[in-house]
Design a protein around this motif. Structure first.
Motif, mmCIF file in Angstrom:
data_model
loop_
_atom_site.group_PDB
_atom_site.id
_atom_site.type_symbol
_atom_site.label_atom_id
_atom_site.label_comp_id
_atom_site.label_asym_id
_atom_site.label_seq_id
_atom_site.Cartn_x
_atom_site.Cartn_y
_atom_site.Cartn_z
ATOM 1 N N LEU A 59 -6.409 0.879 5.160
ATOM 2 C CA LEU A 59 -7.143 1.828 4.311
ATOM 3 C C LEU A 59 -6.170 2.737 3.576
ATOM 4 C CD1 LEU A 59 -10.221 3.186 6.286
ATOM 5 C CD2 LEU A 59 -10.147 1.558 4.428
ATOM 6 N N LEU A 60 -5.203 3.280 4.327
ATOM 7 C CA LEU A 60 -4.257 4.201 3.713
ATOM 8 C C LEU A 60 -3.422 3.496 2.660
ATOM 9 C CD1 LEU A 60 -3.000 6.468 6.617
ATOM 10 C CD2 LEU A 60 -4.655 6.943 4.849
ATOM 11 N N ILE A 61 -3.009 2.252 2.960
ATOM 12 C CA ILE A 61 -2.229 1.499 1.972
ATOM 13 C C ILE A 61 -3.056 1.280 0.716
ATOM 14 C CG2 ILE A 61 -1.218 -0.757 1.445
ATOM 15 C CD1 ILE A 61 -0.209 -0.923 4.211
ATOM 16 N N MET A 62 -4.326 0.862 0.917
ATOM 17 C CA MET A 62 -5.191 0.616 -0.231
ATOM 18 C C MET A 62 -5.325 1.871 -1.076
ATOM 19 S SD MET A 62 -6.123 -2.402 -0.556
ATOM 20 C CE MET A 62 -7.547 -2.519 -1.615
ATOM 21 N N PHE A 63 -5.451 3.025 -0.424
ATOM 22 C CA PHE A 63 -5.690 4.256 -1.157
ATOM 23 C C PHE A 63 -4.407 4.800 -1.782
ATOM 24 C CE2 PHE A 63 -6.598 8.861 -1.421
ATOM 25 C CZ PHE A 63 -7.633 8.776 -2.337
ATOM 26 N N PHE A 64 -3.380 5.038 -0.947
ATOM 27 C CA PHE A 64 -2.200 5.738 -1.447
ATOM 28 C C PHE A 64 -1.228 4.828 -2.192
ATOM 29 C CE2 PHE A 64 -3.456 8.767 1.855
ATOM 30 C CZ PHE A 64 -3.466 9.914 1.079
ATOM 31 N N SER A 65 -1.148 3.549 -1.787
ATOM 32 C CA SER A 65 -0.168 2.688 -2.441
ATOM 33 C C SER A 65 -0.775 1.909 -3.589
ATOM 34 C CB SER A 65 0.429 1.710 -1.431
ATOM 35 O OG SER A 65 0.870 2.396 -0.313
ATOM 36 N N VAL A 66 -1.993 1.401 -3.379
ATOM 37 C CA VAL A 66 -2.544 0.514 -4.393
ATOM 38 C C VAL A 66 -3.322 1.299 -5.456
ATOM 39 C CG1 VAL A 66 -4.017 -1.466 -4.807
ATOM 40 C CG2 VAL A 66 -2.616 -1.373 -2.751
ATOM 41 N N THR A 67 -4.261 2.137 -5.009
ATOM 42 C CA THR A 67 -5.092 2.847 -5.977
ATOM 43 C C THR A 67 -4.314 3.963 -6.674
ATOM 44 O OG1 THR A 67 -6.878 2.462 -4.431
ATOM 45 C CG2 THR A 67 -7.347 3.894 -6.295
ATOM 46 N N LEU A 68 -3.650 4.817 -5.888
ATOM 47 C CA LEU A 68 -2.968 5.954 -6.476
ATOM 48 C C LEU A 68 -1.525 5.629 -6.853
ATOM 49 C CD1 LEU A 68 -4.251 8.802 -4.145
ATOM 50 C CD2 LEU A 68 -4.936 8.339 -6.479
ATOM 51 N N GLY A 69 -0.914 4.697 -6.114
ATOM 52 C CA GLY A 69 0.465 4.323 -6.407
ATOM 53 C C GLY A 69 1.473 5.410 -6.086
ATOM 54 N N TRP A 70 1.134 6.292 -5.148
ATOM 55 C CA TRP A 70 2.040 7.385 -4.831
ATOM 56 C C TRP A 70 3.144 6.965 -3.881
ATOM 57 C CZ3 TRP A 70 -1.835 11.939 -3.632
ATOM 58 C CH2 TRP A 70 -2.413 12.334 -4.846
ATOM 59 N N LEU A 71 2.793 6.155 -2.913
ATOM 60 C CA LEU A 71 3.734 5.848 -1.828
ATOM 61 C C LEU A 71 3.944 4.352 -1.724
ATOM 62 C CD1 LEU A 71 2.180 8.262 0.783
ATOM 63 C CD2 LEU A 71 4.410 8.530 -0.286
ATOM 64 N N PRO A 72 5.131 3.911 -1.335
ATOM 65 C CA PRO A 72 5.376 2.480 -1.154
ATOM 66 C C PRO A 72 4.595 1.958 0.039
ATOM 67 C CG PRO A 72 7.264 3.757 -0.419
ATOM 68 C CD PRO A 72 6.323 4.727 -1.046
ATOM 69 N N SER A 73 4.274 0.665 0.021
ATOM 70 C CA SER A 73 3.404 0.131 1.057
ATOM 71 C C SER A 73 4.174 -0.525 2.194
ATOM 72 C CB SER A 73 2.443 -0.886 0.457
ATOM 73 O OG SER A 73 3.184 -1.987 0.003
ATOM 74 N N GLY A 74 5.487 -0.621 2.107
ATOM 75 C CA GLY A 74 6.194 -1.246 3.218
ATOM 76 C C GLY A 74 7.691 -1.116 3.075
ATOM 77 N N GLY A 75 8.395 -1.419 4.150
ATOM 78 C CA GLY A 75 9.854 -1.360 4.146
ATOM 79 C C GLY A 75 10.371 0.011 4.533
ATOM 80 N N ARG A 76 11.705 0.096 4.645
ATOM 81 C CA ARG A 76 12.290 1.366 5.046
ATOM 82 C C ARG A 76 12.933 2.080 3.876
ATOM 83 N NH1 ARG A 76 16.344 0.999 9.963
ATOM 84 N NH2 ARG A 76 15.793 3.115 10.488
ATOM 85 N N ARG B 113 9.749 8.887 1.414
ATOM 86 C CA ARG B 113 8.500 8.332 0.889
ATOM 87 C C ARG B 113 8.090 7.084 1.652
ATOM 88 N NH1 ARG B 113 6.773 8.023 -4.513
ATOM 89 N NH2 ARG B 113 7.632 5.938 -4.558
ATOM 90 N N HIS B 114 9.081 6.287 2.014
ATOM 91 C CA HIS B 114 8.769 5.091 2.795
ATOM 92 C C HIS B 114 8.287 5.455 4.196
ATOM 93 C CE1 HIS B 114 10.879 2.661 -0.248
ATOM 94 N NE2 HIS B 114 10.173 1.665 0.259
ATOM 95 N N LEU B 115 8.790 6.568 4.678
ATOM 96 C CA LEU B 115 8.499 6.952 6.057
ATOM 97 C C LEU B 115 7.097 7.547 6.195
ATOM 98 C CD1 LEU B 115 10.322 6.807 8.510
ATOM 99 C CD2 LEU B 115 10.924 9.176 8.154
ATOM 100 N N THR B 116 6.579 8.141 5.087
ATOM 101 C CA THR B 116 5.361 8.946 5.198
ATOM 102 C C THR B 116 4.180 8.177 5.792
ATOM 103 O OG1 THR B 116 6.117 9.993 3.199
ATOM 104 C CG2 THR B 116 3.908 10.534 3.923
ATOM 105 N N LEU B 117 3.822 7.057 5.162
ATOM 106 C CA LEU B 117 2.608 6.371 5.590
ATOM 107 C C LEU B 117 2.717 5.831 7.016
ATOM 108 C CD1 LEU B 117 1.019 4.393 2.641
ATOM 109 C CD2 LEU B 117 0.212 6.415 3.809
ATOM 110 N N PRO B 118 3.817 5.105 7.372
ATOM 111 C CA PRO B 118 3.897 4.622 8.751
ATOM 112 C C PRO B 118 3.831 5.748 9.774
ATOM 113 C CG PRO B 118 5.612 3.611 7.427
ATOM 114 C CD PRO B 118 4.938 4.623 6.570
ATOM 115 N N THR B 119 4.516 6.869 9.475
ATOM 116 C CA THR B 119 4.501 7.967 10.433
ATOM 117 C C THR B 119 3.096 8.526 10.582
ATOM 118 O OG1 THR B 119 6.677 8.504 9.584
ATOM 119 C CG2 THR B 119 5.689 10.078 11.068
ATOM 120 N N LEU B 120 2.401 8.685 9.447
ATOM 121 C CA LEU B 120 1.033 9.198 9.500
ATOM 122 C C LEU B 120 0.152 8.293 10.345
ATOM 123 C CD1 LEU B 120 -0.136 10.507 6.027
ATOM 124 C CD2 LEU B 120 -0.106 11.670 8.222
ATOM 125 N N VAL B 121 0.264 6.985 10.082
ATOM 126 C CA VAL B 121 -0.583 6.032 10.794
ATOM 127 C C VAL B 121 -0.262 6.051 12.292
ATOM 128 C CG1 VAL B 121 -0.973 3.581 11.140
ATOM 129 C CG2 VAL B 121 -0.995 4.518 8.857
#
Lengths: 297, 338
Positions: free
Chosen positions: B151-168, B203-211
């Protein structure tokens, strides 16, 4: 409305009725109960109420959008997936796997845990302390890692997932039941019963089990939420239920490559897993509070 | 205290012994040739086979084989990976820091969010704030992590394009590996694009850490809240109030110190759940850590890697568990009755 207490009311209801009274006072717990019961019913009745065969591939209706969009058909409320299978039927069928199987694994784990925990709890001295600390540490092997090892030995599949989850849940049960029994054994009424000449078996079945079943129920509810999440996670990783099986976790990973075309096929199974776990947690929390209040009153 | 420490050390030794026996037996339990499973070599010709059998003492009883196995483990010869034919220990040291980094940040975040929120929820448990915090905690507690991540990837990476969806780290940047911890490595390196790389890594760290932090945070909220409510009922709190201390003083001097003690222990207990979740998070965010490495090993039927992963992860979890328990005993005189 202010409650008058003209006379000292005595509450002489049975413990179960008291428990239900306290439980029913919490709206969230009741909601959890309703949700839980509906999932239970679904998982039992799933084969009878699916509108279409969940495995039938209809190649004239590939990737049908859900019925609330303009191209959708009312016979297929959530639409179909990339092989033309009815999503609603697959969701319903999935409750048997994810929810029903989780229930079964918790039951099996509970029974084994009860036996082992009773053995450990009724023994005393160095043996018991050693056993306890050992369990403390076995508890620490991550459940997914254990499942990975079991899958590596036995190969992937739903049945092996069940074994992995049973094994992963077992230490918690043994540990919890052992501690609960140890707590009970300290009570005066156990000593009194022993002085009456009761043996270990009688103490266990007549005193301890009736006194700890509430704790066991709460423990089981926590284990059930773990079991649902674990089965779904293993399915998602492709280590559990295999491709055509309509298990919710596996369905999410199946539909990952069509997430842009048909987001519903990812959203709804996830929502169902969430709802199932939430219902179990609400139920467990409600029970915990109800038990606490009943003990206080 | 010394007796307690010695007992703990003895227990640690016993558990590690049990773990090594289990790991050893996996060599036989896994499908395939035990010699291949132990050595990790894919193709073994007959002369090498004879030599390895002698070296691994596979012609002798299981106890001798186990001793040889233990000797190899202690010397750092963990065999080769089936997939890459590289030494396993070296591969693990490459992937483990990534997992530790992610887990540490998630744990830190869960502390910083969970403890204050838990206290806030305990101040007025029946109030709007208390109830909504408990509600959110329950929702977070029930979320299936892989779905939440999607869900977060779909929202922040795909729809908004703010954060990368994978990798370090973005492929644009190259940072020499010194410690294996990305942020440290960037700070230690003297490349010209240090700031840009640091920003990218964050930026790469944000989403994984949140999840990853979602579950421990909710556990922490629930735990702190219950502990606070429990402590609030104690007699010493009433005494402190009766002495005329105000709310903040009571909370800080008597409430928090007692309520936060079990939290230390909770970290140890939650660590194994955290590792499980980290494995899932790594798979979804293509984070090159030990969890993804292990899951890949399953797909590749890379049995020596699974064996090594079991030993490393379990040792890590057990050690952390032990350390937190010792810390807890150190801080809490009541727990020192051993």
């Amino acid at each position: 409305m202010a409650k008058f207490r003209l006379y000292l009311e005595e509450n002489n209801r049975s413990p179960l009725a008291q428990l239900w009274r306290e439980f029913a006072r919490q709206h969230s717990a009741l909601f959890g109960l309703v949700l839980f019961s509906s999932f239970l019913l679904l998982s039992l009745l799933a084969p009878l109420i699916t509108p279409h065969d969940p495995y039938l591939q209809n190649d004239s209706l590939l990737l049908l959008p859900p019925s609330w969009s303009e191209q959708g058909l009312v016979q297929y409320p959530f639409g179909t997936d990339d092989l033309g299978r009815d999503l609603l039927s697959r969701m319903l069928k999935g409750s048997t796997y994810t929810f029903g199987l989780a229930l079964l694994t918790v039951l099996a784990s509970l029974l084994a845990g009860l036996a082992l925990g009773a053995l450990a709890g009724m023994s005393r001295g160095v043996k018991s302390s050693f056993f306890n600390h050992l369990l403390d540490l076995i508890l620490t092997i991550p459940s997914l890692l254990l499942a990975i090892i079991i899958v590596a030995i036995l190969g992937p599949g739903l049945e092996n997932t069940a074994w992995a989850v049973i094994l992963a849940l077992l230490p918690q049960f043994v540990h919890g039941i052992r501690n609960a029994i140890a707590e009970q054994l300290k009570q005066d009424y156990v000593t009194a019963y022993r002085l009456d000449g009761a043996n270990n078996w009688q103490v266990l079945t007549r005193l301890i089990i009736p006194n700890i079943w509430e704790k066991i129920t709460v423990m089981s509810s926590m284990a059930l939420s773990t079991a649902i999440l674990d089965i779904a996670a293993l399915g998602f990783l492709g280590l559990g239920a295999q491709a055509p099986t309509a298990e919710w976790g596996a369905m999410i990973s199946d539909s990952l490559d069509i997430i842009y075309v048909a987001p519903v096929s990812v959203a709804v199974p996830g929502l169902l897993i969430f709802a199932a776990v939430l219902s179990v947690n609400l139920l467990g929390d409600g029970l915990k509070v109800a038990i606490q209040k009943r003990r206080e009153s | 205290m010394i007796v307690f420490l010695l007992r703990r050390l003895f227990l640690l030794g016993t558990v590690l012994f049990g773990l090594s026996v289990f790991a050893f037996s996996l060599g036989y339990l896994f499908p395939g040739d035990p010699l291949q499973n132990f050595s990790g070599m894919r193709y073994i010709d007959s002369t090498l086979r004879e030599q390895l059998i002698l070296q691994y003492r596979l012609d002798q009883p299981y106890s001798a084989q186990y001793l040889a196995f233990l000797g190899r483990i202690l010397q750092g010869d963990w065999g080769l990976s089936f997939a890459s034919q590289q030494p396993l220990l070296k591969e693990i040291w490459q992937v483990l820091p990534a997992t530790l980094e992610l887990t540490a940040y998630a744990l830190l975040l869960s502390f910083m969010l969970g403890v204050p929120l838990g206290i806030l929820a305990a101040i007025k448990p029946e109030g709007t704030i208390g109830k909504s915090i408990s509600g959110i905690a329950l929702v977070g507690y029930s979320l299936p992590i892989f779905w939440w991540a999607l869900l977060l990837i779909m929202f922040f990476s795909v729809t908004l394009g703010w954060l990368p969806s994978g990798g370090r780290l973005g492929v644009l940047y190259e940072v020499p590996t010194i410690t294996g911890f990305m942020l440290l490595d960037i700070l230690l390196s003297d490349v010209s694009y240090q700031h840009a790389a640091l920003w990218d890594a964050l930026r790469h760290l944000t989403l994984p850490t949140l999840v990853l932090a979602t579950y421990p945070t909710t556990v922490m909220i629930r735990f702190v809240r219950d502990a606070m409510l429990d402590v609030w009922e104690q007699n010493y709190i009433k005494t402190a109030k009766a002495k005329g201390l105000n709310r903040v003083q009571v909370l800080y001097r008597h409430g928090l110190r007692n309520a936060l003690l079990p939290v230390i222990r909770q970290i140890g207990l939650q660590f194994s759940a955290l590792i499980t979740l980290a494995m899932l998070t790594e798979v979804i965010f293509s984070w090159p850590g030990i969890g993804r490495w292990l899951i890949d090993s399953i797909y590749q039927r890379n049995f020596p890697a699974i064996q090594a992963g079991l030993m490393i992860i379990s040792t890590l979890v057990i050690t952390i568990n032990m350390l937190t328990e010792i810390l807890h005993t150190l801080f809490n005189p009541l727990a020192r009755k051993y």
